[in-house]
Write an enzyme that holds these catalytic residues in place. Structure first.
Site, PDB file in Angstrom:
ATOM      1  CG  ASN A  88      -1.992   1.076   1.133  1.00  0.00           C
ATOM      2  OD1 ASN A  88      -1.887   1.995   0.310  1.00  0.00           O
ATOM      3  ND2 ASN A  88      -2.988   1.003   1.975  1.00  0.00           N
ATOM      4  CG  ASP A  89       1.802   3.025   3.724  1.00  0.00           C
ATOM      5  OD1 ASP A  89       0.712   3.543   3.423  1.00  0.00           O
ATOM      6  OD2 ASP A  89       2.065   2.573   4.847  1.00  0.00           O
ATOM      7  CB  VAL A  90       5.889   0.517  -1.063  1.00  0.00           C
ATOM      8  CG1 VAL A  90       6.471   0.291   0.319  1.00  0.00           C
ATOM      9  CG2 VAL A  90       5.058  -0.667  -1.490  1.00  0.00           C
ATOM     10  CB  ALA A 124       2.369   5.319   6.689  1.00  0.00           C
TER      11      ALA A 124
END
Lengths: 498, 97
Positions: A425-427, A467
């Site tokens: 997700n965040d990456v 995050a």
């Protein structure tokens, strides 16, 4: 005055060779082909170190003729201890699931730390055995003995090394135990923030250093055990405020600490194999921590300070649920991918949780049969430890030359028809490149949004990444959300393709 | 050995470690961690000496601590090398057809 135990030349040489073998073991990891031989060289080095220790003639505190450990009455106990530990180790290594590798590594770190504390404590209680006793009259050979009830005085330099070794070992132990509990899910991955924690932590660290200084002046058992106790405490305090997203850094950092602990014990015992190994492992962990921090665009200090990865920062998440997005089915995904020339699969921790790697490889195989080029893109912090995704894909028989690192593949997304994001997700969040207010701004991300179509597998629209930030990617025109359990979705896609 | 010789070995080994570890491919970072686990358990050397040693004071606690450390370090040595070998065996190249 500080000569340490005089080792026969062949013994010193053997330890040096063992140290050299360990360097070659790490060197082998520069490519998968050479890695297996490297691992065997490492085992050989360990065999040399252990056999040497068992075979050479140790000076004896009683002043009698030196004996090899094999001649001691207690050799049976030693062999039994090695056999017991070896059996536990081998069974664990065979049984452990690849998805549980981060926990296992954390558990192993804790054992190195505890072993260092125990060896340090043993050296404190019986310094004669290690030849670190102060020579009262230089040149008179072995130490002058006080009455049997008085502990012999330990060299001041050895005391510093011993104090540091025990402190680092204890921090490694308790820190790794917390990391293990968080990774294993026995403890929430959310950061636990104590009030005044920076003051408490700093105060404890200063107290430990002051006590080590005092220990050189006064060889009081109370000081020694207080150093150990405070170090256990600080290891615990240092890791509890660090959130799940930062676990790759924590695991690498503890790896580094376990190395420094071994090195400090090597200084105490004047053992080159231990010093070389400690330095290797210490730098290895430090470099991995640096790579992980760089991949998250965070400073090491801010990771250590902790608090990242909780729910507190999920500002935009509430509003986000109302935004329109496209939802697709397994059949849509299968159609899009079968028509594509190239598909890049982006796995993340969610893939590991859902155990979807085998189904994913099957999907890749079917697509390849249809003439689609399939590649895998891995972000350095995907998963819970460095290289976690690579191991899982290797386990599922994905050839390693189809798996690429961020910088090697990022330019290819623009030429790719479908980016298949599964459990990451965040990456993949483009906000890291554009939104200066985002907590992940500046973090290097995979440019998945540049692909013609993004297929994003996710359990539901509600959750956010570790995050705690909403991902703008979900609402883009070229994104299709596949809302389901990762493994089930991939299996359905395989069915639809077949 | 005097302190300075030992320190020299340590500092040089740090440099060796730095260059060797940067050459490790990122795909093998997990095996790197498990193998460093195994090798740092060379601390077993100290544990063996402690476990075997006679005590001048008749206090045997050092010996038991040593024995416990031998068990812990052995878990790591055998477990670390074995799990590394198991992982490395999984890394395969594409089959050429």
């Amino acid at each position: 005055m500080h000569e340490g135990p005089a080792l026969p030349a062949w013994v010193a040489l053997a330890y040096l060779i063992a140290g050299g073998c360990f360097i070659l073991a790490l060197r082998g990891l520069s490519s998968p082909e050479s890695s297996r031989r490297g691992n065997r060289i490492g085992m050989f080095g360990m065999l040399i170190a252990v056999l040497t220790t068992l075979l050479y003639y140790h000076p004896r505190p009683s002043g009698e003729l030196p004996l090899s450990l094999l001649n001691y009455k207690t050799v049976g106990e030693l062999i039994a201890a090695i056999a017991l530990g070896g059996a536990i180790g081998l069974v664990t290594a065979r049984k452990i699931a690849m998805t549980a590798m981060p926990q296992l590594v954390a558990a192993f770190h804790s054992l190195v730390g505890l072993a260092a504390v125990l060896v340090g404590a043993a050296a404190f209680l019986n310094p004669e055995a290690f030849g670190i006793v102060q020579q009262l009259s230089p040149g008179s050979g072995w130490t002058v003995y006080a009455p049997a009830t008085v502990t012999a005085l330990i060299n001041p330099v050895s005391r510093v090394e011993m104090g540091l070794g025990v402190a680092i070992g204890a921090i490694t132990f308790s820190g790794s135990v917390i990391a293990f509990l968080k990774l294993n899910g026995n403890m929430s991955g959310k950061p636990i923030l104590l009030p005044l924690r920076h003051v408490i932590n700093l105060g404890t660290l200063i107290a430990i250093l002051a006590l080590i200084a005092a220990f050189t002046q006064d060889q009081d058992p109370l000081i020694f055990w207080t150093i150990a106790g405070l170090s256990f405490l600080i290891g615990f305090l240092l890791i509890i405020p660090i959130g799940g997203a930062d676990m790759p850094v924590v695991v690498s950092m503890l790896n580094s600490y376990s190395g420094w602990a071994a090195a400090a014990m090597g200084f105490t015992l004047h053992n080159t194999a231990m010093i070389i190994t400690g330095a290797l492992v210490g730098s290895s962990g430090a470099i991995l921590s640096y790579i992980m921090c760089r991949a998250m665009n965070r400073s090491f200090i801010s990771v250590i300070a902790g608090g990242f990865g909780g729910d507190a920062v999920a500002g935009g998440a509430g509003a986000a649920i109302d935004r329109p997005y496209k939802r697709g089915s397994a059949e849509d995904a299968a159609f899009l991918m079968s028509q594509a020339e190239q598909v890049i699969i982006v796995p993340g921790y969610g893939m590991a949780v859902a155990q979807a790697q085998h189904a994913l490889r099957e999907m890749g195989d079917v697509l390849k049969k249809e003439g689609v080029s399939v590649k895998y893109a891995i972000h350095p912090v995907a998963g819970r430890m460095p290289g976690h995704m690579n191991v899982l894909l290797a386990e599922a028989n994905v050839p390693y030359d189809e798996v690429f690192e961020l910088e090697d593949i990022n330019s290819e997304f623009a030429r790719t028809d479908v980016a298949f994001v599964i459990g990451a997700n965040d990456v993949t969040n483009p906000a890291a490149k554009t939104d200066k207010s985002s907590p992940i701004y500046g973090m290097p991300v995979l440019d998945v949004e540049k692909a013609k179509t993004v297929l994003f597998v996710k359990r539901s629209m509600g959750g956010v990444g570790y995050a705690g930030v909403d991902n703008e990617l979900f609402y883009r025109d070229n994104t299709m959300m596949l809302l389901a359990d990762a493994k089930k979705m991939v299996e359905e896609i395989v069915k639809a393709l077949g | 050995m005097d302190f300075i010789s030992i320190l020299s070995i340590f500092v040089l080994a740090c440099f060796v470690g730095y260059y060797v570890v940067w050459s490790v491919t990122p795909a093998l970072h997990t095996p790197l961690m498990s193998v460093t686990n195994a090798v740092s358990s060379v601390i077993v050397v100290g544990a063996l000496i402690a476990a075997a040693a006679e005590s001048a004071t008749g206090n045997h606690s050092a010996k038991w601590l040593g024995l416990a450390a031998v068990v812990l370090a052995s878990i790591n040595i055998f477990g670390g090398f074995a799990v590394t070998a198991r992982m490395l065996a999984m890394y395969k190249k594409k089959e050429r057809r």
